[in-house]
Design a protein around this motif. Sequence first.
Motif, mmCIF file in Angstrom:
data_model
loop_
_atom_site.group_PDB
_atom_site.id
_atom_site.type_symbol
_atom_site.label_atom_id
_atom_site.label_comp_id
_atom_site.label_asym_id
_atom_site.label_seq_id
_atom_site.Cartn_x
_atom_site.Cartn_y
_atom_site.Cartn_z
ATOM 1 N N THR A 280 0.816 -1.215 0.000
ATOM 2 C CA THR A 280 0.000 0.000 0.000
ATOM 3 C C THR A 280 0.854 1.273 0.000
ATOM 4 O O THR A 280 0.336 2.367 -0.175
ATOM 5 N N SER A 281 2.157 1.105 0.197
ATOM 6 C CA SER A 281 3.033 2.283 0.251
ATOM 7 C C SER A 281 3.174 2.959 -1.098
ATOM 8 O O SER A 281 3.854 3.976 -1.197
ATOM 9 N N VAL A 282 2.535 2.450 -2.138
ATOM 10 C CA VAL A 282 2.440 3.245 -3.361
ATOM 11 C C VAL A 282 1.870 4.615 -3.013
ATOM 12 O O VAL A 282 2.189 5.610 -3.676
ATOM 13 N N ALA A 283 1.056 4.664 -1.966
ATOM 14 C CA ALA A 283 0.485 5.954 -1.549
ATOM 15 C C ALA A 283 1.575 6.928 -1.118
ATOM 16 O O ALA A 283 1.439 8.140 -1.291
ATOM 17 N N LEU A 284 2.655 6.405 -0.540
ATOM 18 C CA LEU A 284 3.753 7.293 -0.152
ATOM 19 C C LEU A 284 4.428 7.884 -1.383
ATOM 20 O O LEU A 284 4.848 9.044 -1.377
ATOM 21 N N ALA A 285 4.545 7.078 -2.429
ATOM 22 C CA ALA A 285 5.130 7.592 -3.668
ATOM 23 C C ALA A 285 4.246 8.686 -4.258
ATOM 24 O O ALA A 285 4.739 9.730 -4.713
ATOM 25 N N VAL A 286 2.939 8.453 -4.231
ATOM 26 C CA VAL A 286 2.006 9.442 -4.771
ATOM 27 C C VAL A 286 2.087 10.741 -3.988
ATOM 28 O O VAL A 286 2.147 11.831 -4.557
ATOM 29 N N ARG A 287 2.099 10.617 -2.675
ATOM 30 C CA ARG A 287 2.148 11.822 -1.834
ATOM 31 C C ARG A 287 3.441 12.587 -2.016
ATOM 32 O O ARG A 287 3.451 13.816 -2.110
ATOM 33 N N ARG A 288 4.555 11.864 -2.049
ATOM 34 C CA ARG A 288 5.834 12.547 -2.177
ATOM 35 C C ARG A 288 5.912 13.303 -3.506
ATOM 36 O O ARG A 288 6.406 14.428 -3.555
ATOM 37 N N ASP A 289 5.400 12.687 -4.547
ATOM 38 C CA ASP A 289 5.410 13.371 -5.846
ATOM 39 C C ASP A 289 4.616 14.672 -5.819
ATOM 40 O O ASP A 289 4.819 15.549 -6.652
ATOM 41 N N ALA A 290 3.700 14.763 -4.876
ATOM 42 C CA ALA A 290 2.905 15.981 -4.760
ATOM 43 C C ALA A 290 3.473 16.932 -3.713
ATOM 44 O O ALA A 290 2.846 17.933 -3.362
ATOM 45 N N GLY A 291 4.645 16.591 -3.189
ATOM 46 C CA GLY A 291 5.297 17.477 -2.246
ATOM 47 C C GLY A 291 4.842 17.308 -0.812
ATOM 48 O O GLY A 291 5.220 18.092 0.057
ATOM 49 N N LEU A 292 4.026 16.285 -0.549
ATOM 50 C CA LEU A 292 3.638 16.008 0.830
ATOM 51 C C LEU A 292 4.711 15.113 1.439
ATOM 52 O O LEU A 292 5.069 14.087 0.861
ATOM 53 N N ALA A 293 5.200 15.499 2.587
ATOM 54 C CA ALA A 293 6.219 14.679 3.244
ATOM 55 C C ALA A 293 5.620 13.330 3.582
ATOM 56 O O ALA A 293 6.273 12.353 3.770
#
Lengths: 293, 293, 293, 293
Positions: A280-293
């Motif tokens: 589920t950590s694909v969500a971390l990749a998505v967030r980081r790409d949007a500048g969310l830590a």
Amino acid sequence: MKIGFVGLGRMGSAMAANLVKAGHDVTIWSRSLDQSSPPAASLVQAGARVAATPAEAAGGEVIMSSVSDDHAVEAIVYGEEGILDAPALHVSLSTISIDLADRLARDQGSRGGYVSACVFGRPAAAAAAKLFVVVAGGSNELDRCEPLLQAIGQRVFRVGDRPSAANLVKLSGNFMIMSAIEAMAEAMTVAEKGGVERKALLDVLTGTLFDASVYHTYGEILVEDRFKPAGFTAPLGLKEDMNLLDSAAAANNVPMPLLGVVRDHLRSAIAQEGADIDWTSVALAVRRDAGLA
Amino acid sequence: MKIGFVGLGRMGSAMAANLVKAGHDVTIWSRSLDQSSPPAASLVQAGARVAATPAEAAGGEVIMSSVSDDHAVEAIVYGEEGILDAPALHVSLSTISIDLADRLARDQGSRGGYVSACVFGRPAAAAAAKLFVVVAGGSNELDRCEPLLQAIGQRVFRVGDRPSAANLVKLSGNFMIMSAIEAMAEAMTVAEKGGVERKALLDVLTGTLFDASVYHTYGEILVEDRFKPAGFTAPLGLKEDMNLLDSAAAANNVPMPLLGVVRDHLRSAIAQEGADIDWTSVALAVRRDAGLA
Amino acid sequence: MKIGFVGLGRMGSAMAANLVKAGHDVTIWSRSLDQSSPPAASLVQAGARVAATPAEAAGGEVIMSSVSDDHAVEAIVYGEEGILDAPALHVSLSTISIDLADRLARDQGSRGGYVSACVFGRPAAAAAAKLFVVVAGGSNELDRCEPLLQAIGQRVFRVGDRPSAANLVKLSGNFMIMSAIEAMAEAMTVAEKGGVERKALLDVLTGTLFDASVYHTYGEILVEDRFKPAGFTAPLGLKEDMNLLDSAAAANNVPMPLLGVVRDHLRSAIAQEGADIDWTSVALAVRRDAGLA
Amino acid sequence: MKIGFVGLGRMGSAMAANLVKAGHDVTIWSRSLDQSSPPAASLVQAGARVAATPAEAAGGEVIMSSVSDDHAVEAIVYGEEGILDAPALHVSLSTISIDLADRLARDQGSRGGYVSACVFGRPAAAAAAKLFVVVAGGSNELDRCEPLLQAIGQRVFRVGDRPSAANLVKLSGNFMIMSAIEAMAEAMTVAEKGGVERKALLDVLTGTLFDASVYHTYGEILVEDRFKPAGFTAPLGLKEDMNLLDSAAAANNVPMPLLGVVRDHLRSAIAQEGADIDWTSVALAVRRDAGLA
């Protein structure tokens, strides 16, 4: 029924236990088998016998296998003391490539027979005999192993007469899960940057058209940031499922751009978070790409 | 409550009828209003009054609007005889851009007040007062219009105090629907080329983790090829929903590759099938790319 | 220098001829070698000798191989009468996977030595000794084979001391070509639908910042619709290059969304046009998706 | 020729100076014009005259405009004292949307005439009269302004008779640049993780099929990490070029997945690096996704 069971990981030992419990005469074998290992000992105590080789375990009517990947299945079937020439019907429960399933169907079809039976569910579901079982193969073969599949699952789906059809459905199912996670990850990220809490979005989704386990289970992980410890690791999700489906898509010339997106995000998650992270950590990749830590 | 209702399309007239039925004192107006038109006549017979202008309809406590797009909302608010300076709280039910919702919040917030209330559901659900309503705005304003929203829907979700949050959730919800359709389209295509019938795959999905309306409803359309007549056209899905969400994502610098995939497939479906096709026809684009007629 | 050359396809026989011409003592071998076959006969007439096995061809200082894929290289090295234990330095000219190059470096590095030398250019360039050669390996090994590489190419690039670096550069180069084709295909399609002829767009590109062979060569194919006969087939471009690079990217956890786009378009072109089509036919997939016949 | 020139930014003032130098009778105007501002003063000293309004500047045969975006062009044409009804032929040099170009062609076509003339090149090229000019419109109109375009550029390309064709070529050209950057970024990243230095890869590319300015210029920026100060900022590249092209693609139902990739990477670069970063920083997004700091 007199059967063999090869592979005693968390999933395999739970399924084998349910087969014993259902009254079948079960002979077990696993690569690293030690009769005093906890799963083996517990199965033996329940009535199972231990075989010295895969071939010996395949001496009955049916031989079921539940191992980690293509290599492990190849070793069991084609390796020394393998089950290739055994008289038993091979019911393969492992997540393997379409290519290998087709090869096994070819090679074992003219011998003891071959069926692919893929399961959806985590170890707890396996222990409770609540797995969903997707099965494909000749109807005679499917009828023969049906009682065994009923003993390990809550429902059995027949999806075709070519055994690899079951593997394709299994891989497709896991792709559907990853797609739902990716969709939630993107939606939650744009919503969060626009002032909507992830939880609020998830409540609307599951309260309306999206009231299914896949959104409840994985949506909550995303809301609560429960990426560790991994329930199912990103490298496994990538290598065992998404890459196998990509190979099947490539062999059939099927473009799957959404599969490409989730594969890229799995790679990114692993590159940035390490291998010991939930898929589920694909969500971390998505967030980081949007500048969310 | 004394309220106004602007916009009498299929959704709007159904909602207005439920507001009359709930006992509210409703004044209606629509751009092409003719008192003898069926929806107007029916509403008048039920007790509604007809206003000559939007401003006149906004003479009560609340003015609700349900029109087609940004331009139509702008005309109602900022146009001649518009409701900009009306004392009523504006409850906007239309699918509009985040930008416009933010602008309305700014401009009407200091006057009669502004709330975004977006609905999920088709006309039949609107008629049955079974819509899902997603609402955002100041808590005072939300409390004031709550009885009205209860009268048109089966459940009301509050998602934030910035009104555009509701619009963002609405757009995200439609993106989630498109994502589920895209995922099914890709999975069904690779499965079909590998020998699995679409129906068999869908049965496994909805029989396991994917037992939600979004998969039942849209999955059946894909299985049965019901792309015409369009329930919701591809151009509307593209322009009114996906492009608006893309604008919001752009404004917030959020990469959304899955959104990119569905936008491309909607374009492709329209380019190849024409405009009069259901938004689920992204599946046709997916299939054609894989060489399936 | 006393050398062997294995693999006498169009590229291999041209390179071998240039090595003979440069005065080297060349022993040839190929899988389907018949001394009366045109390439072999012509080489023998020029002074080459014929070996009975790969191992025999590898009896000199250097053994060069130019074959079709991983399987063919594995047969030459690890097969019966293979060159694994030969004393000669193995200079591999084939397009193979990073994995296999790394394995050869490991296995042959401690024996005769291993170098990857990948070439850019078509058969005509090979015949004219105008190939570009990208080479990687230990500096001693590179120095030893430098005269041979100079004899077949117009320029030699050293890109690292790990042999597989040359393979990675080769795969990356072909990815760069596909990317330029994809970019032109998308730009020409949107331009064409907006009223700009493909030729007009290409003239602007090559007349400004894009004055390079890759745009001239492939741009003209796109302008003139020369997808058949295939100069380099789509299935080869997909399987031998793009999929190998995808494997390398996967192994290193590198997301490559643009690679995903070209892989999907290659699949689509093959699914719709058949296997006997040039790899530039990704442009047909792009056009069809936009509704252009 | 008696002409007007509106817009005196770095590009505009350089082009206006070359028009004066070529002997034309130039009247200038800009929104924030102050006769003592450096560009204006310098132009006046060279012989230009200053107009009080755009309309006054458009009193001659041709009126050229070079401003920042759609809004600025709309103000000049449709605003107070605008050039809509002026007798001069409008030659628009700005990067604007296809929609606006089509609208100007419609509105000014029946009055003084309208031509789109888009330039490739940075301010230094503008100063040296070395721009590349892409022009579209009726042949009479193109003939009339040809001497002016020759005075500012090294080469003029005619790409169609619909003026917006020039804008589409301009946007496509910038998309081609971004695509080359994206391709290099992905290739350099996978190569770097596989042990190949970025510089080594670039040398092979520019030494073989990729010997064009676009690879030299932008490849060196990627090799040397020169993302600041920005030559052309990521937000400008995104909003002024890629989003305008996406709108044109959407209007024509053209899927452009590669455009989607670069738009997402521009968003990601801005989200993570801030707005004051060069558009080549898509490479930073690519690298970060692969776990490279």
